[in-house]
Design a protein around this motif. Structure first.
Motif, PDB file in Angstrom:
ATOM      1  N   PRO A 197       0.810  -1.219   0.000  1.00 22.12           N
ATOM      2  CA  PRO A 197       0.000   0.000   0.000  1.00 22.12           C
ATOM      3  C   PRO A 197       0.847   1.275   0.000  1.00 22.12           C
ATOM      4  CG  PRO A 197      -0.919  -1.594   1.530  1.00 22.12           C
ATOM      5  CD  PRO A 197       0.402  -2.149   1.055  1.00 22.12           C
ATOM      6  N   ASN A 198       1.980   1.242   0.682  1.00 19.44           N
ATOM      7  CA  ASN A 198       2.852   2.410   0.706  1.00 19.44           C
ATOM      8  C   ASN A 198       3.442   2.668  -0.683  1.00 19.44           C
ATOM      9  OD1 ASN A 198       4.399   4.547   1.584  1.00 19.44           O
ATOM     10  ND2 ASN A 198       5.271   3.452   3.319  1.00 19.44           N
ATOM     11  N   ALA A 199       3.793   1.607  -1.395  1.00 23.74           N
ATOM     12  CA  ALA A 199       4.300   1.762  -2.768  1.00 23.74           C
ATOM     13  C   ALA A 199       3.233   2.441  -3.631  1.00 23.74           C
ATOM     14  CB  ALA A 199       4.671   0.402  -3.354  1.00 23.74           C
ATOM     15  N   ARG A 200       1.988   2.030  -3.459  1.00 23.81           N
ATOM     16  CA  ARG A 200       0.891   2.626  -4.228  1.00 23.81           C
ATOM     17  C   ARG A 200       0.750   4.115  -3.911  1.00 23.81           C
ATOM     18  NH1 ARG A 200      -5.217   0.377  -4.858  1.00 23.81           N
ATOM     19  NH2 ARG A 200      -4.064  -1.504  -5.289  1.00 23.81           N
ATOM     20  N   LEU A 201       0.797   4.445  -2.628  1.00 20.72           N
ATOM     21  CA  LEU A 201       0.659   5.843  -2.220  1.00 20.72           C
ATOM     22  C   LEU A 201       1.819   6.704  -2.709  1.00 20.72           C
ATOM     23  CD1 LEU A 201      -0.618   5.415   1.449  1.00 20.72           C
ATOM     24  CD2 LEU A 201      -1.899   6.303  -0.506  1.00 20.72           C
ATOM     25  N   ARG A 202       3.016   6.155  -2.767  1.00 14.09           N
ATOM     26  CA  ARG A 202       4.177   6.927  -3.214  1.00 14.09           C
ATOM     27  C   ARG A 202       4.259   7.013  -4.738  1.00 14.09           C
ATOM     28  NH1 ARG A 202       9.322   5.528   0.605  1.00 14.09           N
ATOM     29  NH2 ARG A 202       8.316   5.895   2.601  1.00 14.09           N
ATOM     30  N   ALA A 203       3.850   5.973  -5.445  1.00 15.86           N
ATOM     31  CA  ALA A 203       3.963   5.957  -6.910  1.00 15.86           C
ATOM     32  C   ALA A 203       3.019   6.963  -7.565  1.00 15.86           C
ATOM     33  CB  ALA A 203       3.693   4.555  -7.450  1.00 15.86           C
ATOM     34  N   ARG A 204       1.802   7.074  -7.056  1.00 14.60           N
ATOM     35  CA  ARG A 204       0.818   7.979  -7.680  1.00 14.60           C
ATOM     36  C   ARG A 204       1.333   9.397  -7.863  1.00 14.60           C
ATOM     37  NH1 ARG A 204      -3.898   5.646  -4.585  1.00 14.60           N
ATOM     38  NH2 ARG A 204      -4.940   4.365  -6.110  1.00 14.60           N
ATOM     39  N   PRO A 205       1.757  10.072  -6.788  1.00 13.47           N
ATOM     40  CA  PRO A 205       2.186  11.464  -6.997  1.00 13.47           C
ATOM     41  C   PRO A 205       3.433  11.583  -7.862  1.00 13.47           C
ATOM     42  CG  PRO A 205       2.574  10.787  -4.717  1.00 13.47           C
ATOM     43  CD  PRO A 205       1.776   9.705  -5.372  1.00 13.47           C
ATOM     44  N   TRP A 206       4.372  10.621  -7.753  1.00 12.85           N
ATOM     45  CA  TRP A 206       5.593  10.734  -8.543  1.00 12.85           C
ATOM     46  C   TRP A 206       5.314  10.539 -10.029  1.00 12.85           C
ATOM     47  CZ3 TRP A 206       9.662  13.242  -7.330  1.00 12.85           C
ATOM     48  CH2 TRP A 206       9.983  13.419  -5.985  1.00 12.85           C
ATOM     49  N   LEU A 207       4.400   9.634 -10.374  1.00 15.75           N
ATOM     50  CA  LEU A 207       4.052   9.457 -11.786  1.00 15.75           C
ATOM     51  C   LEU A 207       3.298  10.683 -12.312  1.00 15.75           C
ATOM     52  CD1 LEU A 207       3.137   5.685 -11.776  1.00 15.75           C
ATOM     53  CD2 LEU A 207       5.072   6.778 -12.939  1.00 15.75           C
ATOM     54  N   THR A 208       2.520  11.318 -11.446  1.00 10.18           N
ATOM     55  CA  THR A 208       1.828  12.546 -11.833  1.00 10.18           C
ATOM     56  C   THR A 208       2.839  13.675 -12.029  1.00 10.18           C
ATOM     57  OG1 THR A 208      -0.139  11.839 -10.623  1.00 10.18           O
ATOM     58  CG2 THR A 208       0.042  14.194 -11.147  1.00 10.18           C
ATOM     59  N   ILE A 209       3.776  13.800 -11.097  1.00  9.27           N
ATOM     60  CA  ILE A 209       4.830  14.817 -11.220  1.00  9.27           C
ATOM     61  C   ILE A 209       5.654  14.584 -12.485  1.00  9.27           C
ATOM     62  CG2 ILE A 209       7.033  15.588 -10.212  1.00  9.27           C
ATOM     63  CD1 ILE A 209       5.675  15.103  -7.443  1.00  9.27           C
ATOM     64  N   GLY A 210       5.915  13.298 -12.778  1.00  8.05           N
ATOM     65  CA  GLY A 210       6.705  12.954 -13.960  1.00  8.05           C
ATOM     66  C   GLY A 210       5.934  13.034 -15.263  1.00  8.05           C
ATOM     67  N   HIS A 211       4.653  13.400 -15.210  1.00  7.18           N
ATOM     68  CA  HIS A 211       3.805  13.552 -16.396  1.00  7.18           C
ATOM     69  C   HIS A 211       3.723  12.272 -17.218  1.00  7.18           C
ATOM     70  CE1 HIS A 211       3.462  17.803 -15.571  1.00  7.18           C
ATOM     71  NE2 HIS A 211       4.786  17.874 -15.480  1.00  7.18           N
ATOM     72  N   TRP A 212       3.647  11.094 -16.536  1.00 11.90           N
ATOM     73  CA  TRP A 212       3.476   9.856 -17.291  1.00 11.90           C
ATOM     74  C   TRP A 212       2.089   9.877 -17.925  1.00 11.90           C
ATOM     75  CZ3 TRP A 212       1.011   4.798 -16.111  1.00 11.90           C
ATOM     76  CH2 TRP A 212       1.314   3.857 -17.109  1.00 11.90           C
ATOM     77  N   PRO A 213       1.997   9.669 -19.249  1.00 12.28           N
ATOM     78  CA  PRO A 213       0.712   9.792 -19.930  1.00 12.28           C
ATOM     79  C   PRO A 213      -0.219   8.588 -19.753  1.00 12.28           C
ATOM     80  CG  PRO A 213       2.425   9.292 -21.514  1.00 12.28           C
ATOM     81  CD  PRO A 213       3.100   9.492 -20.194  1.00 12.28           C
ATOM     82  N   GLY A 214       0.233   7.546 -19.092  1.00 13.29           N
ATOM     83  CA  GLY A 214      -0.587   6.361 -18.882  1.00 13.29           C
ATOM     84  C   GLY A 214      -1.505   6.512 -17.683  1.00 13.29           C
ATOM     85  N   ASN A 215      -2.199   5.430 -17.358  1.00 17.21           N
ATOM     86  CA  ASN A 215      -3.130   5.415 -16.239  1.00 17.21           C
ATOM     87  C   ASN A 215      -2.338   5.275 -14.937  1.00 17.21           C
ATOM     88  OD1 ASN A 215      -4.965   4.511 -14.185  1.00 17.21           O
ATOM     89  ND2 ASN A 215      -6.433   4.026 -15.802  1.00 17.21           N
ATOM     90  N   VAL A 216      -2.260   6.341 -14.169  1.00 19.46           N
ATOM     91  CA  VAL A 216      -1.465   6.377 -12.941  1.00 19.46           C
ATOM     92  C   VAL A 216      -2.022   5.417 -11.891  1.00 19.46           C
ATOM     93  CG1 VAL A 216      -0.764   7.876 -11.014  1.00 19.46           C
ATOM     94  CG2 VAL A 216      -0.593   8.691 -13.370  1.00 19.46           C
ATOM     95  N   ASP A 217      -3.332   5.275 -11.811  1.00 13.79           N
ATOM     96  CA  ASP A 217      -3.918   4.356 -10.835  1.00 13.79           C
ATOM     97  C   ASP A 217      -3.545   2.906 -11.134  1.00 13.79           C
ATOM     98  OD1 ASP A 217      -5.122   6.301  -9.242  1.00 13.79           O
ATOM     99  OD2 ASP A 217      -6.909   6.362 -10.501  1.00 13.79           O
ATOM    100  N   ILE A 218      -3.547   2.540 -12.403  1.00 14.87           N
ATOM    101  CA  ILE A 218      -3.142   1.187 -12.789  1.00 14.87           C
ATOM    102  C   ILE A 218      -1.671   0.972 -12.435  1.00 14.87           C
ATOM    103  CG2 ILE A 218      -2.588  -0.250 -14.807  1.00 14.87           C
ATOM    104  CD1 ILE A 218      -5.245   0.714 -16.038  1.00 14.87           C
TER     105      ILE A 218
END
Length: 183
Positions: free
Chosen positions: A60-81
């Motif tokens: 769960p911690n990996a999930r919580l940390r990955a979301r904002p970093w992928l958003t900050i990194g402007h990943w164009p894919g589905n961040v929740d997935i």
């Protein structure tokens, strides 16, 4: 919402491109190894790494940390997935692998500059992956009780793994890798 049980002092935390190398002496793996895809020498569009205390809160911690970093990194894919896949890979490493020497599991996210595919890598100190072929060759069809790595197939990702070696070429664990397309 209370964050998952993690201690930031126990692990190294977030880093730009940190790789953890330990000196655990293990024998050669007894299961088939699927080589990780080669990374291009091109600079990634985005890259982020962290370590997570190897306990029940790591996924769960990996999930919580990955979301904002992928958003900050402007990943164009589905961040929740992507965050769910990071959660499942880390959780699998905690349940079926072995913590690194510092008691942690490492998580690395990289976005390929040429394809925008997301590479999710998790390192642990157990150099084997029993049942990899079954885990990697699952269908995308819905299941009543999905296993952790089924989510990679469900989201159209590719799963691979390889042993992890230190600078002296000694096997110190494994890296499990999921490559997610933009969905």
């Amino acid at each position: 919402m209370k964050p998952p049980n993690q201690s930031t002092a126990a692990c190294k935390g977030d880093a730009a491109v940190t790789r953890i190398e330990t000196s655990v002496s293990e024998g050669p793996p007894r299961t088939p190894v699927t080589l990780l895809p080669l990374q291009t020498e091109e600079q990634p569009a985005f890259e982020w790494s962290t370590t997570l205390l190897a306990n029940e809160g790591a996924g769960p911690n990996a999930r919580l940390r990955a979301r904002p970093w992928l958003t900050i990194g402007h990943w164009p894919g589905n961040v929740d997935i992507a965050a769910r896949v990071a959660d499942k890979l880390v959780d699998n490493a905690v349940k079926h692998g072995k913590p690194l020497a510092d008691g942690c599991i490492s998580l690395h996210l990289l976005v390929a500059a040429d394809t925008d595919e997301l590479l999710v890598e998790v390192d642990d100190a157990y150099p084997e992956f029993p049942g990899f072929d079954e885990a990697a060759n699952q269908t995308r069809e819905a299941r009543a009780n999905p296993t952790g790595l089924w989510w990679v197939a469900h989201y159209g990702g590719r799963l691979s793994w390889d042993v992890k070696r230190n600078v002296d070429d000694v096997i110190v664990g494994k890296t499990v890798q999921a490559i997610l397309p933009i969905t």
